[in-house]
Write an enzyme that holds these catalytic residues in place. Structure first.
Site, PDB file in Angstrom:
ATOM      1  CE  LYS A  23      15.497  41.890  19.978  1.00  0.00           C
ATOM      2  NZ  LYS A  23      15.514  41.531  21.249  1.00  0.00           N
ATOM      3  CG  ASN A  24      13.986  38.387  23.099  1.00  0.00           C
ATOM      4  OD1 ASN A  24      14.817  39.054  22.691  1.00  0.00           O
ATOM      5  ND2 ASN A  24      12.884  38.740  23.740  1.00  0.00           N
ATOM      6  CG  ASP A 117      14.769  47.319  23.666  1.00  0.00           C
ATOM      7  OD1 ASP A 117      14.959  48.176  22.799  1.00  0.00           O
ATOM      8  OD2 ASP A 117      13.900  46.220  23.676  1.00  0.00           O
ATOM      9  CG  ASP A 306       9.519  41.741  25.314  1.00  0.00           C
ATOM     10  OD1 ASP A 306       9.859  42.375  26.157  1.00  0.00           O
ATOM     11  OD2 ASP A 306      10.388  40.960  24.739  1.00  0.00           O
ATOM     12  CB  VAL A 328       8.585  42.196  33.818  1.00  0.00           C
ATOM     13  CG1 VAL A 328      10.062  41.486  33.749  1.00  0.00           C
ATOM     14  CG2 VAL A 328       7.450  41.036  34.245  1.00  0.00           C
TER      15      VAL A 328
HETATM   16  C1  UD1 Z   1      14.586  38.895  28.204  1.00  0.00           C
HETATM   17  C2  UD1 Z   1      14.265  39.557  26.674  1.00  0.00           C
HETATM   18  C3  UD1 Z   1      13.350  40.658  27.179  1.00  0.00           C
HETATM   19  C4  UD1 Z   1      12.127  40.536  27.943  1.00  0.00           C
HETATM   20  C5  UD1 Z   1      12.477  39.945  29.203  1.00  0.00           C
HETATM   21  C6  UD1 Z   1      11.462  39.381  30.066  1.00  0.00           C
HETATM   22  C7  UD1 Z   1      16.086  38.874  25.325  1.00  0.00           C
HETATM   23  C8  UD1 Z   1      17.338  39.266  24.634  1.00  0.00           C
HETATM   24  N1  UD1 Z   1      15.205  39.733  26.143  1.00  0.00           N
HETATM   25  O1  UD1 Z   1      15.300  39.807  28.705  1.00  0.00           O
HETATM   26  O2  UD1 Z   1      13.009  41.042  25.499  1.00  0.00           O
HETATM   27  O3  UD1 Z   1      11.330  41.603  28.125  1.00  0.00           O
HETATM   28  O4  UD1 Z   1      13.278  38.740  28.960  1.00  0.00           O
HETATM   29  O5  UD1 Z   1      10.511  38.588  29.453  1.00  0.00           O
HETATM   30  O6  UD1 Z   1      16.008  37.721  25.626  1.00  0.00           O
HETATM   31  N2  UD1 Z   1      16.835  40.866  36.832  1.00  0.00           N
HETATM   32  C9  UD1 Z   1      17.413  41.171  37.890  1.00  0.00           C
HETATM   33  N3  UD1 Z   1      18.626  40.623  38.154  1.00  0.00           N
HETATM   34  C10 UD1 Z   1      19.217  39.699  37.013  1.00  0.00           C
HETATM   35  C11 UD1 Z   1      18.531  39.382  36.143  1.00  0.00           C
HETATM   36  C12 UD1 Z   1      17.284  40.047  35.782  1.00  0.00           C
HETATM   37  O7  UD1 Z   1      17.030  41.849  38.828  1.00  0.00           O
HETATM   38  O8  UD1 Z   1      20.447  39.196  37.457  1.00  0.00           O
HETATM   39  C13 UD1 Z   1      15.519  41.372  36.885  1.00  0.00           C
HETATM   40  C14 UD1 Z   1      15.215  42.335  35.619  1.00  0.00           C
HETATM   41  O9  UD1 Z   1      15.680  43.675  35.909  1.00  0.00           O
HETATM   42  C15 UD1 Z   1      13.783  42.364  35.185  1.00  0.00           C
HETATM   43  C16 UD1 Z   1      13.429  40.905  35.459  1.00  0.00           C
HETATM   44  O10 UD1 Z   1      14.607  40.353  36.055  1.00  0.00           O
HETATM   45  O11 UD1 Z   1      13.002  43.153  36.294  1.00  0.00           O
HETATM   46  C17 UD1 Z   1      13.330  39.953  34.204  1.00  0.00           C
HETATM   47  O12 UD1 Z   1      14.680  39.987  33.601  1.00  0.00           O
HETATM   48  P1  UD1 Z   1      14.942  38.890  32.563  1.00  0.00           P
HETATM   49  O13 UD1 Z   1      14.074  37.758  32.569  1.00  0.00           O
HETATM   50  O14 UD1 Z   1      16.427  38.332  33.018  1.00  0.00           O
HETATM   51  O15 UD1 Z   1      15.138  39.460  31.135  1.00  0.00           O
HETATM   52  P2  UD1 Z   1      16.324  39.629  29.931  1.00  0.00           P
HETATM   53  O16 UD1 Z   1      16.799  38.224  29.882  1.00  0.00           O
HETATM   54  O17 UD1 Z   1      17.095  40.730  30.037  1.00  0.00           O
END
Ligand code: UD1
EC number: 2.5.1.7
Length: 424
Positions: A23-24, A117, A306, A328
């Site tokens: 999915k991701n 989510d 996850d 995270v």
């Molecule tokens: C993706 C996955 C999700 C998984 C996550 C971490 C998808 C659709 N989702 O989410 O299932 O749990 O990776 O493995 O692929 N953050 C910031 N600023 C930003 C971006 C992120 O502070 O601009 C923080 C987030 O709040 C979080 C951390 O960084 O605490 C990780 O987020 P990120 O790796 O970006 O997760 P997603 O890509 O949203």
């Protein structure tokens, strides 16, 4: 009409199960199709709701998308709209991944803030800062990320945290920027390697995929390709935990066990016998009650956030006490309240949870709050006395194709029931 699952406790899962595309990964690969005019084909797509939702997002900017079983054909026109603000945007997190490709191709994008989510705060500051370094302006206006540039140029970008989404968006803008971009502290997840592989097939120049430094040499344009999505390591790991929790014997195919090394090592520590088949899958047998193990979530190659709900679920029925640390997403322990309804002896303190294993859980009505928490509750229900009702199962359907059918085939008894819930 809402649906719930009746999960009958006491199952032992035995047999073989195939994992399909991640999915991701698939949703980001679909977004990458925006980068090239013509028809891009993505195969091994999972049949989950997020795939047609992402197709709607792509249609809203002008693409023609045909989903035929596990294959998505995405035809990207020469003229795309820079506005991605349809209703579908708010239904999934990955919709934000159209931002990078739109800025890359059109130098302009208005992209509605994504849904997804409810697992804690999910800001976009790193996405925006990365695009700014490449020469774009970026603001949040009326619920949308607005980005605009005269031209994009290569830049040195350091991420505060190896964010998956920020790495993907910056990468997809940088492939069409002029000059060299270096992304440091980039995410190293297998899904990042997958998108880099696809972008290179499309004509991009990227080095360092799977390491924390990605170097991108911008090119004039990209061309369409056909790409097979990697197997879903999170779904693969879910089956591994399911085997461990039910003292079962599962052979899991369609997923690369190298993507699950730490997970499988943790399950070995819990007492499982694990055999891996190079690049193809693994077999896991849990001969007796699992032993307690500690888990700490971190970006890849650490233990995936996850999978934290499964670590908690396993610990609730293991012998001994486990400490689970969530690094995270701060709100991801919320589902522990539901585990407590099932008789789990668990408490949280900040980003730590302490779980004392019990011999058996006790069935109760519980509510799924997100995809993985929901699946974790299903596994817990399999280890409970009686019938556990799980509500809000649409979350689970977003991440797990044919989950109930597969579980029932492997020895579980789960009924999908359509009724209205009565919440006390
Ligand atoms: C993706 C996955 C999700 C998984 C996550 C971490 C998808 C659709 N989702 O989410 O299932 O749990 O990776 O493995 O692929 N953050 C910031 N600023 C930003 C971006 C992120 O502070 O601009 C923080 C987030 O709040 C979080 C951390 O960084 O605490 C990780 O987020 P990120 O790796 O970006 O997760 P997603 O890509 O949203």
């Amino acid at each position: 009409m809402s649906e719930h699952f009746d999960v009958h406790g006491g199952a032992r899962l035995v047999g073989e199960v195939e994992v399909v595309g991640a999915k991701n990964s698939v949703l980001k690969l679909m977004a990458a199709a925006l980068l090239a005019e013509g028809t891009t084909t993505v195969t091994n797509c999972p049949q989950i709701l997020d795939v047609p939702l992402m197709a709607d997002v792509l249609r809203s900017v002008g693409c023609d998308v045909v989903i035929d079983g596990d294959t998505a054909h995405i035809t990207t026109p020469s003229e795309l709209s820079h506005r991605a603000d349809s209703a579908a945007m708010g239904k999934l997190r990955a919709s934000v991944c159209v931002l990078g490709p739109l800025v890359g191709r059109l130098k302009k994008a208005v992209v509605a803030l994504p849904g997804g989510d409810a697992i804690g705060s999910r800001p976009l500051d790193m996405h925006q800062n990365g695009l700014r370094k490449l020469g774009a302006t970026s603001t949040i206006e009326h619920g949308c990320v607005v980005a605009e540039a005269d031209g994009l140029h290569g830049a040195q970008i350091w991420l505060d945290f190896p964010s998956v989404g920020a790495t993907e968006n910056i990468l997809m803008a940088a492939v069409l920027a002029e000059g060299t971009t270096v992304i440091d502290n980039a995410a190293r997840e297998p899904e990042i390697v997958d998108i880099c592989t696809m972008l290179v097939e499309m004509g991009a120049k990227i080095e360092g995929a799977g390491t924390s430094t990605l170097t991108v040499e911008g090119v004039e344009s990209l061309h369409p390709t056909e790409h097979r999505v990697i197997g879903d390591r999170i779904v693969g790991a879910t089956w591994a935990f399911a085997a461990a929790m039910t003292r079962g014997d599962l052979t899991v195919t369609g997923v690369n066990p190298h993507h699950l090394e730490l997970v499988l090592e943790k399950l070995r520590l819990a007492g499982a016998d694990v055999t891996t088949f190079d690049g193809k899958g693994f077999r896991i047998v849990q001969p007796e009650r699992p032993r307690s193990v500690d888990f700490v979530t971190l970006p890849y190659p650490g233990f995936a956030t996850d999978l934290q709900p499964f670590a908690v679920a396993l610990s609730t029925v293991s012998e001994g006490t486990s400490m689970i640390t969530e690094n995270v997403y701060e709100a991801r322990f919320r589902f522990i309240e539901e585990m407590v309804r099932l008789g789990a002896d668990a408490r949280t303190d900040g980003h730590h949870a302490v779980v004392r294993g019990v011999e058996k859980l006790s069935s109760a009505p519980v509510w799924a709050s997100d995809i993985r928490a929901g699946a974790g509750l299903v596994l817990a229900g399999l280890c409970a006395d009686g019938v556990t009702e799980i509500w809000d199962v649409f979350h689970i359907d977003r991440g797990y194709p044919h989950f109930v059918e597969n579980l029932n085939r492997l020895g579980a008894r789960i009924d999908r029931v359509a009724t209205e819930p009565e919440r006390s």
